[in-house]
Design an enzyme around this catalytic site. Structure first.
Site, PDB file in Angstrom:
ATOM      1  N   LYS A 135     -10.061   2.159  -1.695  1.00 41.34           N
ATOM      2  CA  LYS A 135     -10.197   1.586  -0.353  1.00 41.34           C
ATOM      3  C   LYS A 135     -11.529   2.004   0.283  1.00 41.34           C
ATOM      4  O   LYS A 135     -11.838   3.195   0.398  1.00 41.34           O
ATOM      5  CB  LYS A 135      -9.030   2.070   0.509  1.00 41.34           C
ATOM      6  CG  LYS A 135      -8.934   1.449   1.897  1.00 41.34           C
ATOM      7  CD  LYS A 135      -7.666   1.955   2.584  1.00 41.34           C
ATOM      8  CE  LYS A 135      -7.415   1.288   3.914  1.00 41.34           C
ATOM      9  NZ  LYS A 135      -6.143   1.755   4.505  1.00 41.34           N
ATOM     10  N   CYS A 168      -5.320  -2.998   3.052  1.00 39.40           N
ATOM     11  CA  CYS A 168      -4.993  -2.874   4.461  1.00 39.40           C
ATOM     12  C   CYS A 168      -6.201  -3.092   5.373  1.00 39.40           C
ATOM     13  O   CYS A 168      -6.671  -4.213   5.516  1.00 39.40           O
ATOM     14  CB  CYS A 168      -4.353  -1.498   4.709  1.00 39.40           C
ATOM     15  SG  CYS A 168      -3.332  -1.425   6.218  1.00 39.40           S
ATOM     16  N   GLU A 228       0.832  -1.204   0.000  1.00 42.50           N
ATOM     17  CA  GLU A 228       0.000   0.000   0.000  1.00 42.50           C
ATOM     18  C   GLU A 228       0.870   1.259   0.000  1.00 42.50           C
ATOM     19  O   GLU A 228       1.870   1.339   0.706  1.00 42.50           O
ATOM     20  CB  GLU A 228      -0.886  -0.019   1.248  1.00 42.50           C
ATOM     21  CG  GLU A 228      -1.806   1.173   1.396  1.00 42.50           C
ATOM     22  CD  GLU A 228      -2.581   1.141   2.709  1.00 42.50           C
ATOM     23  OE1 GLU A 228      -3.632   1.797   2.788  1.00 42.50           O
ATOM     24  OE2 GLU A 228      -2.132   0.452   3.669  1.00 42.50           O
TER      25      GLU A 228
END
Length: 250
Positions: A82, A114, A6
């Site tokens: 995200k 994540c 990321e």
């Protein structure tokens, strides 16, 4: 397929205000100059390239933490935003959809960034969309990487998918990247936070085997329901599990 962590190209440090300023400076539209460079790299090397998430300047000037995917022809085949930014630390606007992409002749891959995997709905939805491998690009700098690794295994078991969790190494992150099979077994792992290259060859047929015969030869969650079972209401989501629609999509 080459996978980076990321924000590999768009890291930021310092106070919240300093980080916000650095990310604002790094932000580009998804089709901006950075896209042209990444497309050329994938095409010149003939690889599937996941270059780490980037700071995208989206509609209305909002910042998004976005994971682009490039094919060996240099085509951008996916760009996942995200959905669960780690608040209040991350200044991003959440995405509003889950995304999978097809590797022709191989299988279907889902994207999670994540903190996304802390929400079980994420990987379950990707698996329902037909993903056999979930790539989780991570920049965990905190002491909860140990719990995160358990979540990687748990998501693999819950959904009978491969999980690939690529975390930033020191000094940007806690490292400990890992690859987990559809029964939750760790296939490969980076020890500690040191940088390195983690490699593996995944047999996608294992996903179908585990879903057909069950995790540990026992549990077949995707075959749990019969068509005459009652609909199960999910009040939290204002949704439902309909046995006639439960099987994964392809």
């Amino acid at each position: 397929m080459v996978v980076y962590p990321e924000l590999y190209l768009c890291g930021a440090t310092g106070t919240p205000q300093q980080r916000k300023e650095q990310l604002e400076a790094a932000a580009e539209p998804i089709d901006g100059p950075r896209h042209q460079h990444l497309s050329r790299i994938a095409r010149n090397l003939g690889v599937w390239l996941l270059p780490g998430t980037v700071c995208e300047r989206g509609e209305g000037g909002h910042l998004y933490n976005t994971a682009p995917v490039y094919s060996p022809e240099g085509e951008r085949v996916a760009a996942y935003r995200k959905c669960f930014p780690w608040r209040p630390y991350e200044p991003y606007q959440p995405g509003d959809r889950f995304e999978v992409f097809e590797v022709p002749g191989i299988g279907r891959v889902g994207l999670a960034i994540c903190y996304d995997i802390w929400f079980p709905e994420t990987v379950r939805q990707l698996a329902w969309l037909g993903a056999e491998v979930i790539i989780n690009q991570v920049a965990t700098t905190t002491c909860d990487r140990a719990q995160e690794q358990i979540l990687v295994q748990a998501n693999a078991i819950f959904n009978q998918v491969y999980m690939v969790s690529a975390n930033s190494a020191a000094p940007a992150g806690e490292g400990q990247s890992l690859i987990v099979d559809p029964e939750g077994r760790i296939r490969a792992r980076m020890s500690g936070a040191t940088s390195g290259i983690l490699t593996d060859v995944l047999n996608i047929d294992e996903v179908e085997r585990v879903r057909t015969f069950g995790t540990a030869g026992l549990n077949r969650m995707w075959s749990q329901f019969r068509e005459d079972d009652p609909v199960l209401e999910l009040p939290m989501y204002e949704g439902r599990i309909d046995p006639r629609k439960w099987s994964k999509k392809r």
